[in-house]
Enzyme design. Structure first.
Site, mmCIF file in Angstrom:
data_model
loop_
_atom_site.group_PDB
_atom_site.id
_atom_site.type_symbol
_atom_site.label_atom_id
_atom_site.label_comp_id
_atom_site.label_asym_id
_atom_site.label_seq_id
_atom_site.Cartn_x
_atom_site.Cartn_y
_atom_site.Cartn_z
ATOM 1 N N THR A 113 0.847 -1.193 0.000
ATOM 2 C CA THR A 113 0.000 0.000 0.000
ATOM 3 C C THR A 113 0.883 1.245 0.000
ATOM 4 O OG1 THR A 113 -1.822 -1.109 1.118
ATOM 5 C CG2 THR A 113 -1.718 1.280 1.326
ATOM 6 N N GLN A 147 -4.443 -7.410 -6.144
ATOM 7 C CA GLN A 147 -4.938 -7.937 -4.878
ATOM 8 C C GLN A 147 -6.311 -7.343 -4.573
ATOM 9 O OE1 GLN A 147 -3.370 -7.016 -0.803
ATOM 10 N NE2 GLN A 147 -2.684 -9.140 -0.876
ATOM 11 N N HIS A 185 -7.302 -11.080 -0.883
ATOM 12 C CA HIS A 185 -6.639 -10.753 0.384
ATOM 13 C C HIS A 185 -7.428 -11.390 1.529
ATOM 14 C CE1 HIS A 185 -4.140 -8.872 3.224
ATOM 15 N NE2 HIS A 185 -4.061 -7.662 2.723
ATOM 16 N N ASN A 216 -3.980 -10.481 7.300
ATOM 17 C CA ASN A 216 -3.672 -9.210 7.969
ATOM 18 C C ASN A 216 -4.850 -8.570 8.701
ATOM 19 O OD1 ASN A 216 -1.121 -9.593 7.009
ATOM 20 N ND2 ASN A 216 -1.175 -7.961 5.484
ATOM 21 N N TYR A 274 -8.004 -8.266 7.907
ATOM 22 C CA TYR A 274 -9.059 -7.619 7.124
ATOM 23 C C TYR A 274 -10.302 -8.506 7.079
ATOM 24 C CZ TYR A 274 -5.396 -4.280 6.041
ATOM 25 O OH TYR A 274 -4.400 -3.346 6.156
ATOM 26 N N ARG A 328 -4.087 -14.878 -0.343
ATOM 27 C CA ARG A 328 -3.079 -14.559 0.673
ATOM 28 C C ARG A 328 -3.614 -14.886 2.058
ATOM 29 N NH1 ARG A 328 0.014 -8.774 2.076
ATOM 30 N NH2 ARG A 328 2.107 -9.648 1.916
ATOM 31 N N ASN A 388 -3.292 -5.339 12.912
ATOM 32 C CA ASN A 388 -4.675 -4.856 12.848
ATOM 33 C C ASN A 388 -5.564 -5.493 13.919
ATOM 34 O OD1 ASN A 388 -4.441 -2.943 10.751
ATOM 35 N ND2 ASN A 388 -4.439 -4.593 9.225
ATOM 36 N N GLY A 399 8.734 -7.554 -0.243
ATOM 37 C CA GLY A 399 7.972 -6.328 -0.125
ATOM 38 C C GLY A 399 8.840 -5.095 -0.192
#
Length: 377
Positions: A39, A111, A187, A190, A192, A239, A247, A334
């Site tokens: 991001t 993604q 995705h 993480n 989400y 992923r 998070n 990354g």
């Protein structure tokens, strides 16, 4: 839950170097080095732009580029100036990106993202509350026009709203193909939305999407089946991040059983790949100092017949070992790709890496984005 798709299974050949080509699903890659999703908050109005096209073009030497996470619907946005993939204008903007990468011989997937409760009312349509598996707030921050601020309290999705979420992912996948992408990565990591349903540390529902692991995994598997049915499983990846705490995603009570259930259900679909974050996203690979038992990624991989992509803190040496030993088929990098647009060339030559400008990671223009130097030729 039965999860079936009709697309043909394409097996990846066995190779043993980081720089060898590989076929994953329906996608041919020139090497096994992947640019991980990053991001960067450089899409004002949620629209991909010419600067982004140049950024990705510069990094097209990667065997595969996975773009920054892109929201599948307006409600899926959680951070300022992140791109979407749900409108004709966004499709047109992304077409500039895919054309630029393909002109250099690269391969690129997008993604697909729904942040769920990792959002703020200022980023939601009509200032509404974000949605999630739960009404409990995430104890974390997100990036808005006012800078980093605490996330807003969410509301739990009603069961009758969940099919709309599944449909949004499928529509976004179709938009991605229309925009010229070689495929998509869903995705599911993480902390989400999909992981908010999957982990029992977050999901406190009592309906068909809560409780037992089969129920908590239901949304993720429904999304994967819908996306596969829309564009073909050989162009779809997923992923996962089995133990990352980012998070406010506290550990699942039995991470191995939960993620094993998901991987076993995905195995028959014929996905292009699974992308697994080992340890804490952007942090330590071993979380035992934080009281987390060592996670057996090899056991998880043994349940999945397709291409296996690993991520988190890999160096040239460890990446080469992972592929040569058969522990992984692909390695995603990354932050090294942010500062080194020619990372593949540098890894091949064992050349020094540029220094990352951490002050310009999020937002801004070309500085710290497209102005990193390549190796002298």
């Amino acid at each position: 839950m039965a999860a079936k798709c009709t697309q043909p299974r394409v097996s990846s050949p066995t190779m043993n170097t980081l720089f060898d080509p590989i076929r994953i699903g329906h996608i041919e890659l020139a090497n096994r080095i992947v640019m991980a999703p990053l991001t960067r908050n450089r899409a004002p109005g949620q629209l991909p732009n010419a600067l982004m096209a140049e950024y990705y073009r510069q990094r097209s030497g990667a065997g595969l580029i996975v773009t920054e996470a892109s929201q599948v619907c307006p409600e899926g946005q959680g951070y300022l100036d992140t791109p979407g993939i749900h409108s004709p204008e966004q499709v047109a903007g992304w077409r500039r990106v895919t054309d630029a990468v393909h002109a250099e011989g690269g391969r690129i997937v997008i993604q697909l993202w729904h942040v769920g409760r990792i959002s703020h009312t200022s980023l939601q349509p009509g200032g509404a509350a974000p949605v999630s598996s739960t009404a409990r707030s995430a104890r974390t921050k997100t990036y808005t026009a006012q800078g980093f601020v605490p996330t807003s309290a969410p509301r739990a999705l009603r069961a009758d709203e969940i099919p709309d979420v599944v449909a949004a992912f499928a529509r976004a996948a179709r938009c991605a193909i229309d925009a010229g992408f070689d495929g998509v990565e869903v995705h599911g990591a993480n902390g989400y939305l999909l992981e908010q349903f999957l982990r029992d540390s977050i999901n406190d529902r009592h309906d068909d999407y809560g409780g037992a692991v089969a129920n908590r995994a239901r949304l993720m598997l429904e999304v994967m089946c819908a996306v596969c049915a829309e564009i073909g499983a050989g162009r779809v990846g997923l992923r996962l991040s089995p133990i990352t705490p980012v998070n406010d995603a506290a550990q699942d009570s039995d991470a191995r059983a939960t993620y094993s259930h998901v991987v076993r259900a995905l195995a028959p679909l014929g996905l292009a790949y699974l992308h697994v974050i080992e340890g804490q996203t952007g942090g330590p690979r071993d979380l035992r100092d934080a009281g987390v038992r060592a996670f057996d990624y090899a056991a998880l991989r043994a349940q999945f017949p397709g291409a296996w992509m690993v991520n988190n803190g890999y160096t040239r040496a460890t990446a080469m070992h992972a592929v040569a030993s058969g522990e992984a088929d692909l390695v995603a990098f990354g932050r090294p790709f942010i500062a080194n647009p020619d990372l593949v060339q540098r890894l091949r030559a064992d050349a020094p890496l540029n220094t990352l400008d951490t002050a310009r990671l999020y937002g801004g223009g070309a500085a710290g984005y497209t102005d990193y130097p390549a190796l002298a030729t």
